[in-house]
Scaffold this active site. Structure first.
Site, short mmCIF file in Angstrom:
data_model
loop_
_atom_site.label_atom_id
_atom_site.label_comp_id
_atom_site.label_asym_id
_atom_site.label_seq_id
_atom_site.Cartn_x
_atom_site.Cartn_y
_atom_site.Cartn_z
N THR A 30 26.65 34.54 45.59
CA THR A 30 26.17 35.21 45.14
C THR A 30 26.39 36.21 44.28
OG1 THR A 30 26.36 35.39 48.41
CG2 THR A 30 25.59 37.59 46.91
N GLY A 96 37.18 35.12 51.35
CA GLY A 96 37.79 33.77 51.26
C GLY A 96 37.42 31.60 51.21
N GLU A 104 40.81 38.61 45.42
CA GLU A 104 40.24 39.26 45.29
C GLU A 104 40.42 40.33 46.25
OE1 GLU A 104 36.27 36.43 46.62
OE2 GLU A 104 37.33 36.69 47.93
O1 LIG Z 1 35.07 35.44 49.21
C1 LIG Z 1 34.51 34.88 48.56
C2 LIG Z 1 35.42 33.87 47.78
O2 LIG Z 1 36.49 33.65 47.93
C3 LIG Z 1 32.92 34.89 48.40
O3 LIG Z 1 33.11 36.48 48.39
C4 LIG Z 1 32.49 34.49 49.41
O4 LIG Z 1 32.82 32.88 50.12
C5 LIG Z 1 30.65 34.69 49.69
O5 LIG Z 1 30.70 33.20 48.72
P1 LIG Z 1 29.21 33.53 48.96
O6 LIG Z 1 28.33 34.41 47.93
O7 LIG Z 1 29.06 31.79 47.58
O8 LIG Z 1 28.94 33.19 49.98
#
Ligand SMILES: O=C(CO)[C@H](O)[C@H](O)COP(=O)(O)O
Length: 222
Positions: A30, A96, A104
């Site tokens: 995202t 995560g 993060e």
């Molecule tokens: O916490 C994260 C990475 O450590 C991401 O923000 C979370 O996994 C969401 O990812 P995506 O946008 O691919 O669904």
């Protein structure tokens, strides 16, 4: 899955970026829509003087490829833009899934505002659907795992210990019936635990892609 909703949430969040800002840059698919959009604005010169603090090596590489200046300095971050694996109605997050939770959380904690972008499927009344990622040191990690399981979950090493974070640590994916936010401090107290993927009291906005629209939820950082 829900790629269009992810893109819609990222494009709505991107409207809050203007020239001369310092941003936290999250990790995940995202956030990649957000970075792609930001990159276009920077490359075309519609937005200038953006500095980004990246939460992973891959985000740093992508941002640099778009000509976004990268800094590992937390001072003065106006908005952190990131995704989430799950969120509830109070803005609590599970993060995560991409293995970047430590950086993060550091960047989110030190940002004035934290904007989360997500498709509608990430919402739960009670956090329960995504296994909680916990980063642990690669030292006596099987003991750390057993101690984490005493808090009431079944934990598994991501990719059978093949996965290592940017920090060189393992990730345990911990399956609880319900991930109560109080587990953040309980698990963090266990020796060997580096960070827990519960983000509580940190979010200020969630941009939720719902079909062709974006709904925004507002919160106070505590
Ligand atoms: O916490 C994260 C990475 O450590 C991401 O923000 C979370 O996994 C969401 O990812 P995506 O946008 O691919 O669904």
């Amino acid at each position: 899955m829900y790629e269009n909703e992810k893109r819609i949430s990222a494009m709505e969040a991107l409207k809050h970026v203007h020239s001369n800002m310092k941003l936290g840059l999250g990790t995940g698919s995202t956030t990649k829509y957000f970075l792609d959009g930001l990159g276009e604005l920077v490359k075309s010169g519609k937005i200038t003087d953006i500095t980004g603090v990246p939460t992973s090596l891959r985000t740093a590489d992508l941002a640099k490829s778009y000509g976004i200046k990268i800094e590992n300095n937390l001072e003065g971050i106006e908005i952190d833009f990131d995704g989430a694996d799950e969120f509830d109605g109070s803005g609590n997050l599970i993060k995560g899934g991409g293995g970047a939770l430590v950086r993060e959380k550091i960047v989110a904690y030190n940002s004035k505002e934290v904007y989360i972008m997500a498709d509608h499927s990430k919402f739960s009344e009670k956090l329960h659907s995504f296994p909680l990622p916990v980063e642990v040191l690669p030292f006596m990690e099987d003991v750390t795992k057993k101690n984490i399981e005493k808090t009431g979950c079944k934990a598994t090493f991501r990719d059978g210990k093949k996965f290592k974070s940017d920090n060189g640590n393992y990730i345990l994916d911990c399956r609880f019936d319900f991930t109560d936010v109080v587990l953040e401090t309980e698990i963090k107290m266990i020796p060997g635990v580096v960070e827990v993927g519960i983000f509580s009291g940190i979010t200020t906005k969630v941009f939720i892609g719902e079909n062709e629209k974006c709904r925004v939820m507002d919160f106070q950082k505590s």
